[in-house]
Write an enzyme that holds these catalytic residues in place. Structure first.
Site, PDB file in Angstrom:
ATOM      1  N   HIS A  71       0.844  -1.200   0.000  1.00  0.00           N
ATOM      2  CA  HIS A  71       0.000   0.000   0.000  1.00  0.00           C
ATOM      3  C   HIS A  71       0.877   1.246   0.000  1.00  0.00           C
ATOM      4  O   HIS A  71       1.929   1.295   0.644  1.00  0.00           O
ATOM      5  CB  HIS A  71      -0.992   0.000   1.172  1.00  0.00           C
ATOM      6  CG  HIS A  71      -0.382   0.183   2.536  1.00  0.00           C
ATOM      7  ND1 HIS A  71      -0.136   1.424   3.070  1.00  0.00           N
ATOM      8  CD2 HIS A  71       0.003  -0.716   3.478  1.00  0.00           C
ATOM      9  CE1 HIS A  71       0.373   1.285   4.290  1.00  0.00           C
ATOM     10  NE2 HIS A  71       0.475   0.002   4.552  1.00  0.00           N
ATOM     11  N   ASP A 102       6.455   2.324   6.534  1.00  0.00           N
ATOM     12  CA  ASP A 102       5.125   1.745   6.339  1.00  0.00           C
ATOM     13  C   ASP A 102       4.431   2.396   5.145  1.00  0.00           C
ATOM     14  O   ASP A 102       3.631   3.298   5.323  1.00  0.00           O
ATOM     15  CB  ASP A 102       4.302   1.925   7.610  1.00  0.00           C
ATOM     16  CG  ASP A 102       2.982   1.209   7.601  1.00  0.00           C
ATOM     17  OD1 ASP A 102       2.766   0.363   6.703  1.00  0.00           O
ATOM     18  OD2 ASP A 102       2.153   1.483   8.483  1.00  0.00           O
ATOM     19  N   GLU A 129      -5.262   1.390   2.555  1.00  0.00           N
ATOM     20  CA  GLU A 129      -5.058   0.483   3.679  1.00  0.00           C
ATOM     21  C   GLU A 129      -5.166   1.180   5.026  1.00  0.00           C
ATOM     22  O   GLU A 129      -5.522   0.558   6.021  1.00  0.00           O
ATOM     23  CB  GLU A 129      -3.679  -0.195   3.540  1.00  0.00           C
ATOM     24  CG  GLU A 129      -3.473  -1.413   4.420  1.00  0.00           C
ATOM     25  CD  GLU A 129      -2.907  -1.077   5.799  1.00  0.00           C
ATOM     26  OE1 GLU A 129      -2.900  -1.979   6.654  1.00  0.00           O
ATOM     27  OE2 GLU A 129      -2.467   0.080   6.008  1.00  0.00           O
ATOM     28  N   GLU A 154       4.573  -5.420   4.540  1.00  0.00           N
ATOM     29  CA  GLU A 154       4.361  -4.586   5.724  1.00  0.00           C
ATOM     30  C   GLU A 154       5.645  -4.674   6.536  1.00  0.00           C
ATOM     31  O   GLU A 154       6.486  -5.552   6.290  1.00  0.00           O
ATOM     32  CB  GLU A 154       3.161  -5.062   6.545  1.00  0.00           C
ATOM     33  CG  GLU A 154       1.802  -4.846   5.903  1.00  0.00           C
ATOM     34  CD  GLU A 154       1.346  -3.390   5.934  1.00  0.00           C
ATOM     35  OE1 GLU A 154       2.113  -2.531   6.421  1.00  0.00           O
ATOM     36  OE2 GLU A 154       0.220  -3.128   5.459  1.00  0.00           O
TER      37      GLU A 154
END
Length: 366
Positions: A71, A102, A129, A154
């Site tokens: 994401h 992230d 996300e 992730e």
């Protein structure tokens, strides 16, 4: 510096510079996607806008067995950042910037690998996300693309995570009867008293689940995030609202949990609405979940990716698992650095991740 890491940092600097904060998720099909498209001239690229800033970038070269998902949206920055969060900084052994950990670091590494390799490869980059309004993965899965497995990036410190908790959010209202607080009250008169009784019962129930286990995870995580209601101390509260969330183990029955929380006290809530549902990884009943976990473990070991512990945070790998794909979570960075001011990712982890993905794409032995 390793050329693959050097290329990764070039792309990461660009990706961080694009504002993909969510909220407000003011993301279109240009900007960051124009940049990505220009970097992948030998890929077939499809950009899909699902509305409200939810966009997917799907790029395929050849006929790959695995899909890499990342994401691109980030959490908002805070006043505690020491410099511009949209400008990547290199300090010592780390790269600092909003989303660097992230999880734009993984996206940058995937682009670097795509440019440095010739093997079959598939990327799915998405932008929804980080908020309770997920559309991208559901839209993508509607066509059920043919892949042996999906590897979701992730921050897992360079280890394959095979299991994580689900995440569910609920808002409910209690209804009482306004009146003077000097008189005797029944259990149902005050909406706030109902809410408080419910909270005590919920905490007791969560405590009773403490010994349940799955794949290294233990117990039911639970949080009452907000209670609001009432007017003043000498008035019986006519209404109250409670927002709570819980994070179950993969083996727990979600619908049973939701109904159990609803019926903890009498009278029951006047309204009760699940506002977000994120299933656990692996998805399915206990037997199915364990079968899927073992399949993911076997794949990670086959690919030469070290297997780590289960985690408490949620990822979109659960959505792919629910759709029937073997799926695990694997990426650079540590969750402790995610969602923080001066968010950072270690350069060594970026390099290790890029080298591993390059090996997988080129189909060389670990």
């Amino acid at each position: 510096m390793n050329p693959l890491l050097e290329s990764t940092l070039v792309h990461l600097r660009k990706l961080v510079s694009y504002d993909t904060r969510n909220p407000p998720r003011e993301i279109g099909t240009d900007g960051i996607f124009d940049y990505l498209r220009a970097q992948l001239p030998d890929f077939t690229v499809t950009v899909t806008d699902y509305g409200a800033g939810a966009v997917t970038f799907y790029a395929v070269r050849g006929k790959p067995a695995y899909l890499f998902n990342v994401h691109l949206d980030t959490v908002p920055d805070s006043v505690h950042w020491s410099a511009n969060p949209l400008e990547l900084r290199l300090e010592g052994d780390r790269a600092i910037g909003l989303g660097a950990c992230d999880i734009k670091g993984a996206a940058a590494a995937l682009v670097a690998v795509a440019q440095a390799s010739h093997g079959d490869m598939a990327l799915l980059l998405s932008t929804d996300e980080e908020a309770n309004d997920a559309r991208c993965i559901a839209g993508f899965l509607a066509d059920k693309p043919d892949y042996q497995a999906v590897i979701v990036a992730e921050p897992t410190a360079g280890q394959a995570v095979l299991a994580h908790r689900g995440i569910h959010a609920v808002v409910m209202q209690f209804a009482g009867r306004a009146g003077h607080a000097s008189g005797h009250q029944t259990a149902s008169d005050s909406a706030l008293h109902q809410a408080i009784r419910w909270g005590a019962a919920a905490l007791d129930y969560v405590e009773s689940q403490a010994e349940n286990r799955f794949g290294g995870l233990k117990g039911l995580r639970f949080n009452i995030g907000r209670i609001e209601g009432g007017i003043k101390p000498n008035m019986i509260a006519p209404s109250a609202e409670v927002k709570f969330g819980f994070r179950p183990l993969p083996s727990m029955d979600i619908n049973h949990l939701l109904e159990h929380f609803r019926g903890l006290v009498e009278p029951r809530p006047a309204s009760y609405t699940e506002t977000f549902r994120g299933l656990s990884l692996p998805a399915g009943d206990p037997a199915t979940a364990e079968t899927r976990r073992l399949a993911a473990r076997d794949l990670a070991e086959q690919l030469g990716i070290p297997v780590g512990n289960a985690v408490d945070f949620w990822t979109e790998a659960a959505l792919f698992s629910e759709a029937g794909y073997t799926s695990f979570v694997y990426g650079p960075g540590h969750i402790a650095q995610a969602h923080t001011a001066d968010e950072w990712v270690a350069l060594q982890q970026l390099e290790d991740y890029a080298l591993t993905i390059h090996r997988l794409v080129e189909n060389t032995a670990p």
